[in-house]
Design a protein around this motif. Sequence first.
Motif, PDB file in Angstrom:
ATOM      1  N   LEU A   1      30.058 -27.439 -41.096  1.00 23.41           N
ATOM      2  CA  LEU A   1      30.628 -28.652 -41.415  1.00 23.41           C
ATOM      3  C   LEU A   1      29.654 -29.818 -42.044  1.00 23.41           C
ATOM      4  CD1 LEU A   1      33.336 -28.841 -38.481  1.00 23.41           C
ATOM      5  CD2 LEU A   1      33.793 -29.147 -40.902  1.00 23.41           C
ATOM      6  N   LYS A   2      30.235 -30.598 -43.072  1.00 25.89           N
ATOM      7  CA  LYS A   2      29.330 -31.430 -43.752  1.00 25.89           C
ATOM      8  C   LYS A   2      29.979 -32.968 -43.759  1.00 25.89           C
ATOM      9  CE  LYS A   2      28.218 -28.257 -47.319  1.00 25.89           C
ATOM     10  NZ  LYS A   2      28.208 -27.941 -48.732  1.00 25.89           N
ATOM     11  N   PRO A   3      29.323 -33.869 -43.700  1.00 24.23           N
ATOM     12  CA  PRO A   3      30.252 -35.282 -43.491  1.00 24.23           C
ATOM     13  C   PRO A   3      31.174 -35.414 -44.633  1.00 24.23           C
ATOM     14  CG  PRO A   3      27.732 -35.642 -43.475  1.00 24.23           C
ATOM     15  CD  PRO A   3      27.880 -34.252 -43.973  1.00 24.23           C
ATOM     16  N   GLU A   4      31.318 -35.014 -45.794  1.00 25.85           N
ATOM     17  CA  GLU A   4      32.235 -34.874 -46.685  1.00 25.85           C
ATOM     18  C   GLU A   4      33.449 -34.292 -46.134  1.00 25.85           C
ATOM     19  OE1 GLU A   4      29.295 -34.071 -47.389  1.00 25.85           O
ATOM     20  OE2 GLU A   4      28.969 -32.641 -48.912  1.00 25.85           O
ATOM     21  N   ASP A   5      33.371 -33.468 -45.184  1.00 29.18           N
ATOM     22  CA  ASP A   5      34.564 -33.031 -44.637  1.00 29.18           C
ATOM     23  C   ASP A   5      35.523 -33.754 -43.810  1.00 29.18           C
ATOM     24  OD1 ASP A   5      32.813 -29.904 -44.402  1.00 29.18           O
ATOM     25  OD2 ASP A   5      34.219 -30.291 -45.905  1.00 29.18           O
ATOM     26  N   THR A   6      34.907 -34.912 -43.555  1.00 28.66           N
ATOM     27  CA  THR A   6      35.471 -35.840 -42.725  1.00 28.66           C
ATOM     28  C   THR A   6      36.725 -36.308 -43.556  1.00 28.66           C
ATOM     29  OG1 THR A   6      33.496 -36.930 -41.644  1.00 28.66           O
ATOM     30  CG2 THR A   6      35.436 -38.310 -42.011  1.00 28.66           C
ATOM     31  N   ALA A   7      37.915 -36.188 -42.560  1.00 26.66           N
ATOM     32  CA  ALA A   7      39.258 -36.530 -43.118  1.00 26.66           C
ATOM     33  C   ALA A   7      40.346 -36.219 -41.930  1.00 26.66           C
ATOM     34  CB  ALA A   7      39.658 -35.566 -44.181  1.00 26.66           C
ATOM     35  N   VAL A   8      41.563 -36.488 -42.342  1.00 24.43           N
ATOM     36  CA  VAL A   8      42.549 -36.338 -41.431  1.00 24.43           C
ATOM     37  C   VAL A   8      43.110 -34.885 -42.078  1.00 24.43           C
ATOM     38  CG1 VAL A   8      45.079 -36.598 -40.545  1.00 24.43           C
ATOM     39  CG2 VAL A   8      43.251 -38.502 -40.911  1.00 24.43           C
TER      40      VAL A   8
ATOM     41  N   GLU B   1      43.250 -39.232 -52.220  1.00 25.41           N
ATOM     42  CA  GLU B   1      44.578 -38.497 -52.065  1.00 25.41           C
ATOM     43  C   GLU B   1      44.268 -37.085 -51.041  1.00 25.41           C
ATOM     44  OE1 GLU B   1      46.375 -39.857 -56.353  1.00 25.41           O
ATOM     45  OE2 GLU B   1      45.951 -37.864 -55.833  1.00 25.41           O
ATOM     46  N   ARG B   2      45.477 -36.805 -50.887  1.00 27.17           N
ATOM     47  CA  ARG B   2      45.682 -35.582 -49.814  1.00 27.17           C
ATOM     48  C   ARG B   2      45.251 -34.385 -50.881  1.00 27.17           C
ATOM     49  NH1 ARG B   2      50.363 -35.295 -45.637  1.00 27.17           N
ATOM     50  NH2 ARG B   2      51.592 -35.100 -47.709  1.00 27.17           N
ATOM     51  N   GLU B   3      44.357 -33.444 -50.494  1.00 29.92           N
ATOM     52  CA  GLU B   3      44.027 -32.466 -50.979  1.00 29.92           C
ATOM     53  C   GLU B   3      44.298 -31.070 -50.304  1.00 29.92           C
ATOM     54  OE1 GLU B   3      39.483 -32.490 -51.911  1.00 29.92           O
ATOM     55  OE2 GLU B   3      39.171 -32.454 -49.864  1.00 29.92           O
ATOM     56  N   PHE B   4      44.465 -30.082 -51.271  1.00 24.99           N
ATOM     57  CA  PHE B   4      44.502 -28.743 -50.563  1.00 24.99           C
ATOM     58  C   PHE B   4      43.101 -28.224 -50.011  1.00 24.99           C
ATOM     59  CE2 PHE B   4      45.860 -24.438 -50.184  1.00 24.99           C
ATOM     60  CZ  PHE B   4      44.956 -23.486 -50.575  1.00 24.99           C
ATOM     61  N   VAL B   5      43.287 -27.662 -48.887  1.00 23.26           N
ATOM     62  CA  VAL B   5      42.260 -26.956 -48.233  1.00 23.26           C
ATOM     63  C   VAL B   5      42.316 -25.473 -48.257  1.00 23.26           C
ATOM     64  CG1 VAL B   5      40.967 -26.783 -45.821  1.00 23.26           C
ATOM     65  CG2 VAL B   5      41.825 -28.869 -46.664  1.00 23.26           C
ATOM     66  N   SER B   6      43.523 -24.869 -47.546  1.00 22.99           N
ATOM     67  CA  SER B   6      43.728 -23.388 -47.502  1.00 22.99           C
ATOM     68  C   SER B   6      44.993 -23.165 -47.181  1.00 22.99           C
ATOM     69  CB  SER B   6      42.543 -22.998 -46.362  1.00 22.99           C
ATOM     70  OG  SER B   6      42.799 -21.609 -46.169  1.00 22.99           O
ATOM     71  N   ALA B   7      45.484 -21.898 -47.568  1.00 25.97           N
ATOM     72  CA  ALA B   7      46.854 -21.394 -47.212  1.00 25.97           C
ATOM     73  C   ALA B   7      47.020 -20.147 -46.858  1.00 25.97           C
ATOM     74  CB  ALA B   7      47.683 -21.691 -48.423  1.00 25.97           C
ATOM     75  N   ILE B   8      47.969 -19.731 -46.230  1.00 27.24           N
ATOM     76  CA  ILE B   8      48.086 -18.026 -45.965  1.00 27.24           C
ATOM     77  C   ILE B   8      49.495 -17.926 -45.950  1.00 27.24           C
ATOM     78  CG2 ILE B   8      48.434 -18.795 -43.276  1.00 27.24           C
ATOM     79  CD1 ILE B   8      46.776 -16.240 -42.674  1.00 27.24           C
TER      80      ILE B   8
ATOM     81  N   MET C   1      52.010 -21.010 -44.872  1.00 29.50           N
ATOM     82  CA  MET C   1      51.355 -22.097 -44.153  1.00 29.50           C
ATOM     83  C   MET C   1      50.310 -22.608 -44.674  1.00 29.50           C
ATOM     84  SD  MET C   1      49.716 -22.398 -40.114  1.00 29.50           S
ATOM     85  CE  MET C   1      48.101 -21.924 -40.926  1.00 29.50           C
ATOM     86  N   GLY C   2      49.971 -23.758 -44.827  1.00 28.65           N
ATOM     87  CA  GLY C   2      48.964 -24.504 -45.769  1.00 28.65           C
ATOM     88  C   GLY C   2      48.104 -25.591 -44.647  1.00 28.65           C
ATOM     89  N   TRP C   3      47.077 -25.785 -45.178  1.00 29.42           N
ATOM     90  CA  TRP C   3      45.982 -26.972 -44.565  1.00 29.42           C
ATOM     91  C   TRP C   3      45.630 -27.706 -45.652  1.00 29.42           C
ATOM     92  CZ3 TRP C   3      45.347 -27.928 -39.320  1.00 29.42           C
ATOM     93  CH2 TRP C   3      45.610 -26.930 -38.573  1.00 29.42           C
ATOM     94  N   PHE C   4      45.763 -29.107 -45.421  1.00 28.81           N
ATOM     95  CA  PHE C   4      45.570 -29.923 -46.332  1.00 28.81           C
ATOM     96  C   PHE C   4      44.693 -31.223 -45.841  1.00 28.81           C
ATOM     97  CE2 PHE C   4      48.089 -29.054 -50.386  1.00 28.81           C
ATOM     98  CZ  PHE C   4      48.925 -28.028 -49.653  1.00 28.81           C
ATOM     99  N   ARG C   5      43.895 -31.941 -46.387  1.00 27.28           N
ATOM    100  CA  ARG C   5      43.267 -32.922 -45.816  1.00 27.28           C
ATOM    101  C   ARG C   5      43.165 -34.143 -46.853  1.00 27.28           C
ATOM    102  NH1 ARG C   5      36.943 -30.670 -46.396  1.00 27.28           N
ATOM    103  NH2 ARG C   5      36.670 -31.036 -48.716  1.00 27.28           N
ATOM    104  N   GLN C   6      43.005 -35.265 -46.098  1.00 24.02           N
ATOM    105  CA  GLN C   6      42.817 -36.727 -46.706  1.00 24.02           C
ATOM    106  C   GLN C   6      41.947 -37.508 -46.260  1.00 24.02           C
ATOM    107  OE1 GLN C   6      46.638 -38.887 -46.689  1.00 24.02           O
ATOM    108  NE2 GLN C   6      46.046 -40.068 -48.618  1.00 24.02           N
TER     109      GLN C   6
END
Length: 130
Positions: free
Chosen positions: A86-93, A44-51, A34-39
């Motif tokens: 959390l930081k403002p730059e974490d704002t994303a879907v 562009e969509r970017e990688f956040v974390s995976a397990i 499973m992975g988490w990504f954000r946009q």
Amino acid sequence: QVQLVESGGGLVQAGGSLRLSCSASGRTFSSSAMGWFRQAPGKEREFVSAISRGGIQRYYAVSLSGRFTISRDNTKNTGYLEMNSLKPEDTAVYYCAADNSPYLRHVDSYFATEASYAYWGQGTQVTVSS
């Protein structure tokens, strides 16, 4: 097929925390990495974390500086992303994703690659205000 539904997003002030959940149905959740990504807007969509399937291997984007923690509960068919400081730059879907690989072992880069994941949720909005 795997259906993924994210939840837990919302509006939070800088420095706050959120816990995202990813509920899976269909294919046995424990058979998928499973992975988490954000946009973020305009990016562009970017990688956040995976397990990994069993939760032993965990990966994080370097830019997160240890603020996020990924986990999963295969008995509940649910994955989680705990987000702190959390930081403002974490704002994303934020999107969760699951793979359908028949292989148990993968190189580390596999987990951070979008193309590795066959199933995607609809995303949940996270907005961090300054």
